[in-house]
Design an enzyme around this catalytic site. Structure first.
Site, short mmCIF file in Angstrom:
data_model
loop_
_atom_site.label_atom_id
_atom_site.label_comp_id
_atom_site.label_asym_id
_atom_site.label_seq_id
_atom_site.Cartn_x
_atom_site.Cartn_y
_atom_site.Cartn_z
CB SER A 140 -0.05 -25.38 6.90
OG SER A 140 0.69 -26.19 6.87
CE1 TYR A 153 3.50 -24.41 1.89
CE2 TYR A 153 2.57 -26.13 4.35
CZ TYR A 153 2.61 -25.30 3.08
OH TYR A 153 1.12 -25.92 2.85
N1 LIG Z 1 -2.72 -29.91 0.94
C1 LIG Z 1 -2.62 -30.23 1.94
O1 LIG Z 1 -2.51 -31.19 2.52
C2 LIG Z 1 -2.58 -28.40 2.56
C3 LIG Z 1 -2.22 -28.30 4.14
C4 LIG Z 1 -2.24 -27.76 4.63
C5 LIG Z 1 -2.05 -26.15 3.77
N2 LIG Z 1 -2.92 -25.89 2.48
C6 LIG Z 1 -2.45 -24.79 1.68
O2 LIG Z 1 -3.52 -24.67 1.29
C7 LIG Z 1 -3.62 -24.23 0.05
C8 LIG Z 1 -3.73 -24.44 -1.41
O3 LIG Z 1 -3.23 -25.83 -1.38
P1 LIG Z 1 -3.08 -26.80 -2.46
O4 LIG Z 1 -3.68 -27.98 -1.41
O5 LIG Z 1 -4.73 -26.77 -2.36
O6 LIG Z 1 -2.47 -27.30 -3.39
P2 LIG Z 1 -2.33 -27.19 -5.20
O7 LIG Z 1 -3.49 -28.16 -5.66
O8 LIG Z 1 -1.12 -27.53 -5.36
O9 LIG Z 1 -2.91 -25.46 -5.34
C9 LIG Z 1 -2.23 -24.71 -5.09
C10 LIG Z 1 -3.29 -23.52 -6.09
O10 LIG Z 1 -2.10 -21.87 -6.00
C11 LIG Z 1 -1.82 -21.44 -7.36
N3 LIG Z 1 -0.66 -21.32 -7.35
C12 LIG Z 1 1.04 -21.65 -6.76
N4 LIG Z 1 1.29 -20.12 -7.14
C13 LIG Z 1 0.74 -19.03 -7.43
C14 LIG Z 1 0.59 -17.89 -7.96
N5 LIG Z 1 2.10 -17.41 -8.02
N6 LIG Z 1 -0.48 -16.79 -8.31
C15 LIG Z 1 -1.49 -17.57 -7.92
N7 LIG Z 1 -1.62 -18.30 -7.75
C16 LIG Z 1 -0.84 -19.45 -7.78
C17 LIG Z 1 -1.43 -23.32 -8.25
O11 LIG Z 1 -2.26 -22.31 -9.50
P3 LIG Z 1 -1.36 -23.38 -11.09
O12 LIG Z 1 -2.69 -24.58 -10.99
O13 LIG Z 1 -1.85 -22.54 -11.67
O14 LIG Z 1 -0.38 -23.78 -10.33
C18 LIG Z 1 -3.13 -23.77 -7.16
O15 LIG Z 1 -4.35 -23.22 -7.83
C19 LIG Z 1 -2.06 -23.57 0.03
O16 LIG Z 1 -1.75 -22.50 0.63
C20 LIG Z 1 -1.22 -24.48 0.94
O17 LIG Z 1 -0.20 -24.21 1.62
C21 LIG Z 1 -2.76 -27.02 1.93
#
Ligand SMILES: NC(=O)c1ccc[n+]([C@@H]2O[C@H](COP(=O)([O-])OP(=O)(O)OC[C@H]3O[C@@H](n4cnc5c(N)ncnc54)[C@H](OP(=O)(O)O)[C@@H]3O)[C@@H](O)[C@H]2O)c1
Length: 287
Positions: A140, A153
């Site tokens: 990130s 985070y």
């Molecule tokens: N969105 C942004 O702006 C952004 C920016 C920078 C980085 N990121 C990174 O992108 C990645 C994906 O995030 P996202 O934005 O797509 O968020 P999201 O929509 O909340 O998705 C997160 C995913 O991770 C899964 N997860 C959480 N804990 C877990 C565990 N213990 N074991 C297996 N799966 C788990 C969730 O599963 P459940 O459905 O079961 O909860 C969900 O499928 C993350 O690493 C995040 O830090 C996102």
């Protein structure tokens, strides 16, 4: 393209889900892992092309659960091939350092850091034997910059950055590419499901209440500008498809490259002043 296998963690939602869909549509075989496999139904709704849906294998994997990781590893060892690993599973814990329980940090690091390490360890022996592979660790902007109210985070993503630098140096000689993907802000559930800022600092007697309110205002104002996660999913498909990833870091999102470069070039004191100015934060000392 020959059929390559992409393994994605956290494929039940957000970026991981969209990447699984897009990779399958592109012709990859996809191992979509999720902690709750009931959520896999979403894939059936989203994917119209039967051939693409048939390319997706769903496997249960909670990256924080040793038993789940062990049984996934056993399954992998029965002749699976993994060409690309996308370490995507993650959550975001927010709040102010003084007010957060240590367990909030542990929970954050368990998922975003130790979970990523565990899955990497499970996949590395396969890739090493294959003599090829690609690991994309989703970091990130917070892996490079620490923002106020997001220390758990930021700490977890900074850990991912250091880990990935070491990993890359270790495994490139075995033919394994490793890269950090550094997204800016995308419209997913991550900013609403895990962030604990409102619960912690919203209390009337919190010394951080004013700070928190400013941050909430700022976040609410910038949220409409968060990008569609489809864009990062498209990028991840492109990275997966690339023959080689020569760089270690790939910033993704509008203005992210510029912001990271700017942060690198300006002295910290100036950066700090800018962040506080943006948040309209001056002295918070108790009168
Ligand atoms: N969105 C942004 O702006 C952004 C920016 C920078 C980085 N990121 C990174 O992108 C990645 C994906 O995030 P996202 O934005 O797509 O968020 P999201 O929509 O909340 O998705 C997160 C995913 O991770 C899964 N997860 C959480 N804990 C877990 C565990 N213990 N074991 C297996 N799966 C788990 C969730 O599963 P459940 O459905 O079961 O909860 C969900 O499928 C993350 O690493 C995040 O830090 C996102």
């Amino acid at each position: 393209m020959g059929e390559k296998t992409v393994l994605i963690t956290g494929a039940s939602n957000g970026i991981g889900f969209l990447t699984a869909v897009k990779c399958a549509e592109k012709g990859f075989r996809v191992i979509a892992t999720m902690r709750n496999i009931d959520k896999a139904q979403k894939l059936d709704v989203q994917i119209k092309d039967k051939a693409a849906r048939d390319r997706i294998i769903i496997r249960q994997l909670d990256v924080t659960d040793e038993t789940s990781i062990a049984s996934f590893k056993t399954w992998l060892s029965k002749g699976e091939r993994v060409d690309i690993l996308i370490n995507n599973a993650g959550m975001a814990v927010g709040g102010f350092v003084e007010e957060l329980p240590l367990d909030a940090y542990r929970q954050q690091l368990e998922t975003n850091f130790f979970g990523l390490v565990a899955v990497t360890q499970a996949v590395l022996p396969l890739m090493r034997r294959q003599g090829a592979g690609k690991i994309l660790n989703i970091s990130s902007v917070s892996g490079v910059i620490g923002f106020p109210g997001l220390s758990p985070y930021a700490a977890s993503k900074h850990a991912v950055e250091g880990f990935t630098e070491s990993l890359r140096l270790e495994v490139v000689p075995f033919g394994i590419d490793v890269a950090l993907i550094e997204p800016g802000s995308f419209q997913t559930d991550i900013w609403t499901t895990g962030t604990t800022i409102p619960e912690q600092a919203a209390r009337n007697n919190s010394p951080y209440k004013r700070y928190m309110e400013r941050m909430k205002e700022k976040m609410a104002a910038s949220r409409p500008n968060y990008e569609d996660p489809v864009h990062i999913a498209d990028q991840l498909v492109r990275f997966s498809d690339k023959e080689k990833l020569s760089a270690l870091r790939y910033p993704v999102g509008k203005g992210v490259r510029t912001m990271l470069l700017f942060k690198k070039l300006v002295p910290w004191k100036l950066w700090e002043r800018m962040v506080h100015k943006q948040l309209k934060i001056s002295s918070m000392k108790e009168e």
